[in-house]
Design an enzyme around this catalytic site. Sequence first.
Site, mmCIF file in Angstrom:
data_model
loop_
_atom_site.group_PDB
_atom_site.id
_atom_site.type_symbol
_atom_site.label_atom_id
_atom_site.label_comp_id
_atom_site.label_asym_id
_atom_site.label_seq_id
_atom_site.Cartn_x
_atom_site.Cartn_y
_atom_site.Cartn_z
ATOM 1 N N GLU A 103 -29.914 -11.814 10.772
ATOM 2 C CA GLU A 103 -30.902 -12.555 11.553
ATOM 3 C C GLU A 103 -30.512 -12.671 13.013
ATOM 4 O O GLU A 103 -29.335 -12.610 13.368
ATOM 5 C CB GLU A 103 -31.060 -13.951 10.965
ATOM 6 N N CYS A 116 -29.585 -14.868 20.125
ATOM 7 C CA CYS A 116 -28.420 -15.150 19.296
ATOM 8 C C CYS A 116 -28.273 -13.974 18.327
ATOM 9 O O CYS A 116 -29.186 -13.657 17.571
ATOM 10 C CB CYS A 116 -28.656 -16.461 18.538
ATOM 11 N N CYS A 123 -20.266 -13.504 5.833
ATOM 12 C CA CYS A 123 -19.090 -13.954 6.588
ATOM 13 C C CYS A 123 -18.014 -14.329 5.578
ATOM 14 O O CYS A 123 -18.324 -14.825 4.498
ATOM 15 C CB CYS A 123 -19.456 -15.178 7.418
ATOM 16 N N CYS A 127 -16.615 -21.485 5.860
ATOM 17 C CA CYS A 127 -16.893 -22.856 6.326
ATOM 18 C C CYS A 127 -17.900 -23.503 5.350
ATOM 19 O O CYS A 127 -18.933 -22.903 5.054
ATOM 20 C CB CYS A 127 -17.467 -22.838 7.739
ATOM 21 N N CYS A 130 -21.823 -23.943 6.216
ATOM 22 C CA CYS A 130 -22.540 -22.842 6.876
ATOM 23 C C CYS A 130 -23.239 -21.933 5.874
ATOM 24 O O CYS A 130 -22.643 -21.499 4.888
ATOM 25 C CB CYS A 130 -21.555 -22.032 7.712
ATOM 26 N N CYS A 344 -28.582 -21.912 14.941
ATOM 27 C CA CYS A 344 -27.413 -21.140 14.543
ATOM 28 C C CYS A 344 -26.737 -21.833 13.374
ATOM 29 O O CYS A 344 -26.728 -23.045 13.276
ATOM 30 C CB CYS A 344 -26.430 -21.038 15.690
HETATM 31 N N1 SAH Z 1 -18.346 -17.553 13.180
HETATM 32 C C1 SAH Z 1 -18.567 -18.024 14.500
HETATM 33 C C2 SAH Z 1 -19.988 -17.847 15.023
HETATM 34 C C3 SAH Z 1 -21.145 -18.124 14.098
HETATM 35 S S1 SAH Z 1 -21.651 -19.759 13.728
HETATM 36 C C4 SAH Z 1 -18.137 -19.469 14.616
HETATM 37 O O1 SAH Z 1 -17.776 -20.057 13.614
HETATM 38 O O2 SAH Z 1 -18.120 -19.994 15.727
HETATM 39 C C5 SAH Z 1 -22.221 -20.509 15.206
HETATM 40 C C6 SAH Z 1 -22.024 -22.023 15.201
HETATM 41 O O3 SAH Z 1 -22.894 -22.686 14.275
HETATM 42 C C7 SAH Z 1 -20.617 -22.420 14.803
HETATM 43 O O4 SAH Z 1 -20.161 -23.448 15.644
HETATM 44 C C8 SAH Z 1 -20.836 -22.942 13.388
HETATM 45 O O5 SAH Z 1 -19.813 -23.771 12.956
HETATM 46 C C9 SAH Z 1 -22.160 -23.643 13.533
HETATM 47 N N2 SAH Z 1 -22.828 -23.931 12.274
HETATM 48 C C10 SAH Z 1 -22.677 -23.330 11.081
HETATM 49 N N3 SAH Z 1 -23.479 -23.873 10.152
HETATM 50 C C11 SAH Z 1 -24.172 -24.848 10.771
HETATM 51 C C12 SAH Z 1 -25.184 -25.755 10.350
HETATM 52 N N4 SAH Z 1 -25.641 -25.749 9.111
HETATM 53 N N5 SAH Z 1 -25.658 -26.608 11.266
HETATM 54 C C13 SAH Z 1 -25.224 -26.608 12.546
HETATM 55 N N6 SAH Z 1 -24.303 -25.760 13.006
HETATM 56 C C14 SAH Z 1 -23.763 -24.893 12.130
#
Ligand code: SAH
Length: 355
Positions: A103, A116, A123, A127, A130, A344
């Site tokens: 996406e 973006c 991934c 986390c 996420c 994101c």
């Molecule tokens: N892997 C990288 C980039 C992708 S995620 C990273 O971790 O930075 C981009 C951002 O969105 C990251 O800060 C991530 O922690 C955040 N993110 C992930 N899931 C989310 C959610 N459900 N709500 C808000 N932010 C989220």
Amino acid sequence: MSITDGRECDKMKKNLQGLTIEELQEFAAELGEATFRGKQLFRWINGKGEKDFDRMTDFSLKLREKLKEKAYVGGVRVSSEQHDEHDGTRKFLFGLEDSNAVEGVFMKYRYGNSLCVSSQVGCRMGCIFCASALDGLVRNLTAGEMADQVYEAERHTGESINHIVVMGMGEPFDNYENLKTFLELLHHPDGKNLGYRNITVSTSGIVPAMKRFAEDFPQVNLAISLHRLEDAGRSRIMPVNRAYPLEELLQTAGWYTERTGRRITFEYTLIRGENDGPEDVALMKEKLSRMLFHVNLIPLNKVEETGLEGSSRKRAEEMAAELNSCGIPATVRRELGGDIDGACGQLRQKKTILE
Ligand code: SAH
């Protein structure tokens, strides 16, 4: 033998998307053509986002036929889209040449348009909050697949994109080589000629890659997903913290700002009851000093499967005010694409829903 299946045929052809000028020059030489053809191809593919050799009008008909026989320009295609009528945000599902999809989110800002971009299918950082991590890593994206998300979004919207954030699906520093080529393609004067300062890469905190990035791309903005300032808690929500704990991460962040003279963005996703209490604010005050940085507070977007809730906008604003009052620059991220799960971290292959 007659080849009727277009796909089979494409497999035998060379994909020119994502190739550097040098690689395209080599390809031109293999075809028995002058090397300057390599640069022309680069300009068409990366400067104009063109995929159809028939529209490459400075090539003779004969050369176009030869190109069609030996090569193609691959990449991604918008396979479906959601549009937030309120703020103009558009979320795309980009179909890849295999059956995968990633996406991208197109956002309008006062200063221009931003995309973006995803760096991987899925991934493997795990986390817990996420959506992209739910099914683990499927594969890395190639540099061409990353670049063509930008070109395809421009072709599709008819608008020009002047800011890129690598904050879509995937961990860009887990796909460093392809990320590097992607950034070089976008920046190349014969391509989009995008300034490095207009690009931001976000990492969950892969320390060795941060060091390399500071040397390779001192002008590209770096964002670090912090989310918590205490090791046991951060390791629980972000397993990467077990490999690169906070002290090492923050030390490297400090080194990064000194080395590059650039301000780091710390992303701090607010999960209700998890990292939004007074003790969390106190930890931020204690640990985030002596470096050039800015904190971006992002109320968690709900992902059904995780069972986690975001903090309220009010709580996020309270935290920002408290941090600001003691000299820590913090803002609450403007919510874009709220209607379409466009934020994101909520990016996933919702194919069954979207198609
Ligand atoms: N892997 C990288 C980039 C992708 S995620 C990273 O971790 O930075 C981009 C951002 O969105 C990251 O800060 C991530 O922690 C955040 N993110 C992930 N899931 C989310 C959610 N459900 N709500 C808000 N932010 C989220």
